[in-house]
Design an enzyme around this catalytic site. Structure first.
Site, PDB file in Angstrom:
ATOM      1  CD  GLU A   1      -2.229  -1.182   2.995  1.00  0.00           C
ATOM      2  OE1 GLU A   1      -1.763  -0.394   3.833  1.00  0.00           O
ATOM      3  OE2 GLU A   1      -3.090  -2.015   3.264  1.00  0.00           O
TER       4      GLU A   1
ATOM      5  NE  ARG B   1       6.457   9.608   2.966  1.00  0.00           N
ATOM      6  CZ  ARG B   1       6.059  10.522   3.862  1.00  0.00           C
ATOM      7  NH1 ARG B   1       6.285  11.787   3.652  1.00  0.00           N
ATOM      8  NH2 ARG B   1       5.451  10.151   4.967  1.00  0.00           N
TER       9      ARG B   1
ATOM     10  CE1 TYR C   1       3.202  14.405  10.552  1.00  0.00           C
ATOM     11  CE2 TYR C   1       3.350  15.435   8.394  1.00  0.00           C
ATOM     12  CZ  TYR C   1       2.645  14.707   9.320  1.00  0.00           C
ATOM     13  OH  TYR C   1       1.378  14.275   9.010  1.00  0.00           O
TER      14      TYR C   1
ATOM     15  CB  CYS D   1      -1.199  35.013  12.575  1.00  0.00           C
ATOM     16  SG  CYS D   1      -1.714  36.212  11.346  1.00  0.00           S
ATOM     17  CD  GLU D   2      -0.769  28.722  14.216  1.00  0.00           C
ATOM     18  OE1 GLU D   2       0.021  28.000  14.854  1.00  0.00           O
ATOM     19  OE2 GLU D   2      -1.984  28.520  14.122  1.00  0.00           O
TER      20      GLU D   2
HETATM   21  N1  LLP Z   1      -1.290   2.016   4.587  1.00  0.00           N
HETATM   22  C1  LLP Z   1      -1.722   2.476   5.783  1.00  0.00           C
HETATM   23  C2  LLP Z   1      -2.570   1.631   6.607  1.00  0.00           C
HETATM   24  C3  LLP Z   1      -1.344   3.770   6.195  1.00  0.00           C
HETATM   25  O1  LLP Z   1      -1.758   4.230   7.382  1.00  0.00           O
HETATM   26  C4  LLP Z   1      -0.519   4.575   5.367  1.00  0.00           C
HETATM   27  C5  LLP Z   1      -0.122   5.928   5.766  1.00  0.00           C
HETATM   28  C6  LLP Z   1      -0.118   4.046   4.124  1.00  0.00           C
HETATM   29  C7  LLP Z   1      -0.517   2.759   3.778  1.00  0.00           C
HETATM   30  C8  LLP Z   1       0.727   4.821   3.165  1.00  0.00           C
HETATM   31  O2  LLP Z   1       1.953   5.181   3.695  1.00  0.00           O
HETATM   32  P1  LLP Z   1       3.085   5.796   2.742  1.00  0.00           P
HETATM   33  O3  LLP Z   1       3.450   4.727   1.744  1.00  0.00           O
HETATM   34  O4  LLP Z   1       2.515   6.988   2.089  1.00  0.00           O
HETATM   35  O5  LLP Z   1       4.180   6.123   3.675  1.00  0.00           O
HETATM   36  N2  LLP Z   1       1.029  12.822   6.675  1.00  0.00           N
HETATM   37  C9  LLP Z   1       2.291  12.131   6.944  1.00  0.00           C
HETATM   38  C10 LLP Z   1       2.230  10.685   6.545  1.00  0.00           C
HETATM   39  C11 LLP Z   1       1.104   9.915   7.196  1.00  0.00           C
HETATM   40  C12 LLP Z   1       1.022   8.478   6.755  1.00  0.00           C
HETATM   41  C13 LLP Z   1      -0.197   7.814   7.297  1.00  0.00           C
HETATM   42  N3  LLP Z   1      -0.409   6.465   6.883  1.00  0.00           N
HETATM   43  C14 LLP Z   1       3.412  12.889   6.233  1.00  0.00           C
HETATM   44  O6  LLP Z   1       3.150  13.905   5.595  1.00  0.00           O
HETATM   45  O7  LLP Z   1       4.576  12.502   6.344  1.00  0.00           O
END
Ligand code: LLP
Length: 440
Positions: free
Chosen positions: A295, A298, A336, A364-365
């Protein structure tokens, strides 16, 4: 608590290094920064700033590269819709053969609106509501990843009442530290996600006896922006051990959902290698006859997007570069402490040799800061910059804080581009609001 891993290697890469590490970007002497064959200045001239621009070619190429690395593993890609849920992006995923990993009823409907078939959709998430479970059952999606005993009972009851059977994977918490930022690690025992490893076998057996659910596999997801393979290896070793144990008890386990999390290079470092990831899958599950799933979010879309912004003014003897983009557009640096490369859109925008500057937004932060003490050339008022690697967790996490409308989005493909979402009208921000009689 382990320290969050640094998001890039110091010192700051130069503009030339940042561009060289991104195949879809080129600096042209006359036209400035090109994405594929499109001058980003032209997009900014037409759409104004801030504006998001995505590269279709990059997404296609990355999906194809990951698919190729996984060849022979019987591993299906379910794109994590949360990373970038625009219909045009989901359409590219569908055309490239990917299914979808969704975490809400809204994402499920979005994926279907982009033409992704229900039997290519997996539903993850720690708190699915009864209404969301009903929707997933009515659409008969490929799999529901159950994250707790309570959810399993809830799903069983809802499905039985509807006369349906849900194919279920139990999401285990393997208690592995993915070594990523504390706010995006998910696979440690003290995170809210998944079923404790030592409770999973009993729950799987229980699921097999419940009406309305058919346990078909195990799922896990240990975190995001993971660059090392060791945490994956550790988690999959535990999952394989659990699957062998379940099978020895006569339970059927045919699927293993390996989660997402593959990291990208936000500086000039390399991202996670799909070949290395495929190697870990091959070693961990060899000879087990499983249908594998992954899955990624990013890794597929992060490098494919930029956020264009203009410099409103500089202040503090040029220490602060104030942009017209802000934390409401791209929240990752504020949330982050994430590093994003920032490059001038035209060589003529950059004034002098690199110096340490703070690149900030107008909100404004104090947290509305894209880069602190960043070595980069000064960009004067009216000049433009591209904030790099904003294709994942960028536009999807935007808000309208400070009554700032959502920025427009463009999609580039070769030397052509199209607007795929116009700038939100400011009046749309309050169009659905009413002032009730009771306060008059
Ligand atoms: N599968 C599940 C169950 C997840 O919770 C996530 C991401 C993914 C797949 C995909 O993860 P990826 O391959 O994109 O790393 N907003 C944060 C990242 C939050 C990720 C949440 N879950 C950021 O900007 O770094």
């Amino acid at each position: 608590m382990s320290q969050p891993a640094p998001l890039h290697a110091l010192p700051d890469p130069t503009t030339a290094e940042l561009i060289a590490a991104r195949p879809m970007l080129k600096l042209h002497t006359m036209d400035g920064l090109l994405m594929e064959g499109v001058p980003l200045q032209a997009v900014a001239d037409q759409l104004g700033t801030p504006a998001w621009v995505y590269s279709a070619g990059t997404i296609r190429q990355r999906l194809a590269a990951l698919t190729e690395a996984l060849a022979g593993l019987n591993c299906h890609i379910h794109y994590a819709v949360k990373a970038n849920d625009h219909l045009a992006i989901l359409d590219l995923m569908r055309r490239g053969g990917a299914g979808a990993d969704v975490v809400s009823g809204g994402e499920l409907q979005r994926a279907q609106a982009a033409g992704i078939a229900a039997d290519h959709i997996v539903f993850s998430g720690v708190g699915k509501t009864v209404a969301e479970l009903r929707l997933a059952l009515a659409e008969d999606i490929y799999q529901i990843n159950v994250e707790s005993h309570a959810e399993l009972e809830m799903l069983s009851a809802v499905a039985a009442a509807m006369g349906r059977t849900a194919r279920v994977a139990l999401r285990i918490n393997p208690d592995v530290d993915a070594g990523t930022h504390a706010k995006i690690t998910t696979g440690r025992a003290d995170n809210k996600f998944g079923i404790p490893f030592d409770e999973a076998a009993a729950l799987y057996a229980h699921a097999a006896a419940l009406p309305g659910v058919e346990p078909v596999g195990i799922a896990l997801h240990i975190g995001s922006q993971i660059l090392a393979m060791a945490p994956y290896r550790a988690a999959y070793t535990r999952a394989a051990e659990l699957i062998r144990h379940l099978r020895a008890q006569g339970l059927e386990v045919s699927r293993m959902d390996c989660g997402g999390g593959l990291g990208i290079g936000y500086g000039d470092e390399a991202g996670a290698s799909p070949q290395a990831f495929a190697g870990v899958l091959r070693n961990s599950f060899a000879g087990m006859g499983l249908i594998l799933m992954t899955e990624p979010g990013r890794w597929l879309v992060g490098p494919a997007g930029v956020l264009l912004a203009s410099v409103v003014l500089t202040k503090g003897h040029d220490r602060f570069i104030v942009l017209d983009a802000a934390m409401n557009d791209l929240v990752r640096p504020a949330m982050y402490d994430a590093y994003h490369g920032i490059v001038p859109l035209a060589a003529g925008n950059a004034v002098g040799a690199p110096r340490d500057v703070d690149v900030v937004g107008p909100v404004c932060e104090t947290g509305d800061t894209f880069a602190r003490g960043r070595a980069m050339p000064l960009v004067a008022a009216g000049g433009r910059v591209a904030i790099l690697d904003a294709g994942a967790y960028g536009a999807v996490m935007s808000s309208t804080y400070n009554a700032r409308p959502l920025a427009p989005i463009a999609l580039v493909d070769g030397d052509r581009w199209a607007t795929i979402r116009p700038r939100q009208e400011v009046t749309a921000l309050w169009a659905a609001e009413t002032i009730p009689d009771l306060t008059a």
